[in-house]
Design a protein around this motif. Sequence first.
Motif, short mmCIF file in Angstrom:
data_model
loop_
_atom_site.label_atom_id
_atom_site.label_comp_id
_atom_site.label_asym_id
_atom_site.label_seq_id
_atom_site.Cartn_x
_atom_site.Cartn_y
_atom_site.Cartn_z
N ARG A 60 0.51 -1.40 -0.19
CA ARG A 60 -0.17 0.11 -0.29
C ARG A 60 1.03 1.04 0.01
O ARG A 60 0.65 2.37 -0.66
CB ARG A 60 -0.75 -0.39 0.85
CG ARG A 60 -1.52 1.48 1.85
CD ARG A 60 -3.17 1.12 1.29
NE ARG A 60 -3.11 3.46 1.29
CZ ARG A 60 -3.96 2.96 2.30
NH1 ARG A 60 -4.03 2.27 3.89
NH2 ARG A 60 -4.45 4.32 2.25
N ALA A 61 2.05 1.32 0.69
CA ALA A 61 3.19 2.45 0.40
C ALA A 61 4.48 1.57 0.17
O ALA A 61 4.78 0.79 0.59
CB ALA A 61 2.64 2.92 2.00
N TRP A 80 10.40 5.46 -9.74
CA TRP A 80 8.77 6.50 -9.54
C TRP A 80 7.74 5.31 -10.89
O TRP A 80 6.66 4.80 -10.38
CB TRP A 80 8.61 7.17 -9.09
CG TRP A 80 9.17 7.30 -7.82
CD1 TRP A 80 10.42 8.51 -8.01
CD2 TRP A 80 8.88 6.77 -6.19
NE1 TRP A 80 10.97 8.11 -6.04
CE2 TRP A 80 9.73 7.38 -5.01
CE3 TRP A 80 8.07 5.63 -5.97
CZ2 TRP A 80 9.30 7.01 -3.77
CZ3 TRP A 80 7.95 5.49 -4.66
CH2 TRP A 80 8.41 5.56 -3.51
N GLN A 113 4.49 2.92 -10.04
CA GLN A 113 2.95 3.22 -10.72
C GLN A 113 2.47 2.27 -11.66
O GLN A 113 1.78 2.08 -11.15
CB GLN A 113 3.47 4.24 -11.42
CG GLN A 113 2.21 5.17 -11.58
CD GLN A 113 1.87 6.56 -10.84
OE1 GLN A 113 2.04 5.59 -9.58
NE2 GLN A 113 0.07 6.15 -11.46
N ASP A 166 0.86 4.52 -2.44
CA ASP A 166 1.35 6.03 -1.42
C ASP A 166 2.62 5.50 -1.55
O ASP A 166 2.96 4.43 -1.26
CB ASP A 166 0.77 6.13 0.01
CG ASP A 166 -0.29 6.36 0.65
OD1 ASP A 166 -1.22 7.17 -1.00
OD2 ASP A 166 -0.80 6.06 1.06
N LYS A 167 3.53 6.99 -1.71
CA LYS A 167 4.55 6.99 -2.68
C LYS A 167 5.68 7.85 -1.43
O LYS A 167 5.23 9.16 -1.05
CB LYS A 167 5.27 7.47 -3.57
CG LYS A 167 4.43 6.33 -5.27
CD LYS A 167 4.83 7.00 -6.23
CE LYS A 167 3.59 6.35 -7.10
NZ LYS A 167 1.77 6.14 -7.13
N PHE A 168 6.86 7.61 -1.04
CA PHE A 168 7.52 8.45 0.28
C PHE A 168 9.35 8.05 -0.38
O PHE A 168 9.96 7.05 -0.69
CB PHE A 168 7.52 7.79 1.38
CG PHE A 168 6.36 8.02 1.94
CD1 PHE A 168 5.31 9.15 2.63
CD2 PHE A 168 5.13 6.59 1.50
CE1 PHE A 168 4.29 9.41 2.84
CE2 PHE A 168 4.57 7.22 2.48
CZ PHE A 168 3.24 8.00 2.47
N ASP A 196 6.29 13.55 6.65
CA ASP A 196 5.67 13.38 5.30
C ASP A 196 5.07 11.65 5.87
O ASP A 196 3.67 11.43 5.84
CB ASP A 196 6.08 13.11 4.04
CG ASP A 196 5.81 14.45 3.03
OD1 ASP A 196 4.98 15.17 3.65
OD2 ASP A 196 7.09 14.08 2.75
N ALA A 224 1.23 10.29 6.58
CA ALA A 224 0.34 9.52 6.26
C ALA A 224 -0.24 8.46 7.32
O ALA A 224 -0.64 8.18 7.38
CB ALA A 224 1.39 8.50 5.32
N ASP A 274 -2.65 9.72 9.21
CA ASP A 274 -4.21 9.06 7.99
C ASP A 274 -4.92 7.72 7.65
O ASP A 274 -6.21 7.73 8.02
CB ASP A 274 -3.90 9.97 6.30
CG ASP A 274 -4.16 11.41 6.42
OD1 ASP A 274 -4.28 12.14 7.85
OD2 ASP A 274 -3.30 12.37 6.06
N TRP A 275 -3.49 7.10 8.22
CA TRP A 275 -3.83 5.72 7.80
C TRP A 275 -5.23 4.97 9.08
O TRP A 275 -5.52 4.01 8.45
CB TRP A 275 -2.66 4.86 7.94
CG TRP A 275 -2.54 4.98 6.04
CD1 TRP A 275 -2.90 5.13 5.56
CD2 TRP A 275 -1.17 4.92 5.94
NE1 TRP A 275 -1.70 5.54 4.90
CE2 TRP A 275 -0.39 5.19 4.81
CE3 TRP A 275 0.38 4.67 7.06
CZ2 TRP A 275 0.91 5.50 4.05
CZ3 TRP A 275 1.75 4.49 6.56
CH2 TRP A 275 2.37 5.46 5.04
N ASP A 317 -8.50 6.73 8.72
CA ASP A 317 -9.06 5.80 7.80
C ASP A 317 -9.63 4.12 8.86
O ASP A 317 -10.75 3.52 8.34
CB ASP A 317 -7.87 4.99 6.79
CG ASP A 317 -8.23 5.89 5.48
OD1 ASP A 317 -8.74 6.83 5.96
OD2 ASP A 317 -7.58 6.11 5.04
#
Lengths: 219, 120
Positions: free
Chosen positions: A158-159, A179, A183, A190-192, A204, A208, A211-212, A215
């Motif tokens: 997922r990340a 990347w 993609q 989600d990319k970091f 960042d 995240a 946020d997760w 969620d």
Amino acid sequence: MPRLVNVKKSVMAADEEHASFIRSMMKQKGVLMINMIGSPGSGKTTLLEKLLPKLNLRCAVIEGDVATSRDAERIAVTGTPVVQINTQGGCHLEANLVRKALRDIPIDDIDVLFVENVGNLVCPAEFDLGETFKMAISSVPEGDDKPLKYPSLFHQARAVLLTKVDVLPYIKFDRSAFWRDVQKLNPGADKFELAVIEGKGLDDLIGAIEDWLKDIRGN
Amino acid sequence: MHEMSIVEALMEQIIEMSQDEDWEAVTRIRLKVGAMRQIVPDILKFCFDVASKGTIMENALLEIDEIPLLIKCDECGYLWSDREFLGMCPKCSSINVNLLNGMELELTNLEVEMKHAKTC
């Protein structure tokens, strides 16, 4: 006379039961469980060392290694509850091992459980631990071809974290190719980008994680 | 090298199934393995031959049906099979593609010899 016995069952059925047990437990407790997968030396433990003190959430860590408790000792310094699993040669964690380790995790008092898998890009991707999601960790010195060479992990994660970006000026690494391949394999990831030692990119990631967690708790 | 773990799980499952049965021996084991599972069939067979010694499935033939990737493009609807997952539609170059087959890891069936051949 030989007899044919129909089965049509997953080979990993027994371990998948452990994984679903863990998944419902995390759901019920509202815990975000992240299965961290990356090569040896990609910076998984270092990331946790730097991340845990800055994260304003209650965390615990399960460390998976073939041998030694070195990683758990490094995590313990941060004051975070940690359990070490030694796989005794095994190249990945399995749900039954994680379920046993959970007995020593204060599950009612945490928000996030990080499971640092055995350093390996192949096998850990194939075993469900009951995690909320998998996080792929790839470092610049490993090269930009890792997503296409290990598609299963990068497809599922997922990340995706690219670590050690501070060494980009010294290493032949095509960042846009890396990347672009991520993609293609996994448009929703989600990319970091991080340089953990310098603290770059940590904020960042922390945002995240918050946020997760929101969620999964539905708020 | 996660093949040994898979063999161990497979053997545990078969041994458990055999507990309540009158099986003399398991002679054939058929598996479905998806191409995305990163399993090398020869290594799986080698691990099985080593691990199954002295069990009910010693000398059983391990048959592996390799399931190729089946991918569908959500953009143009193109459906194709491939050996590798490259995440892009060969027709319209969209990356909005879905893996339909390739993650299988299933014990399909077994062939067993019964202890007492029943006559009727």
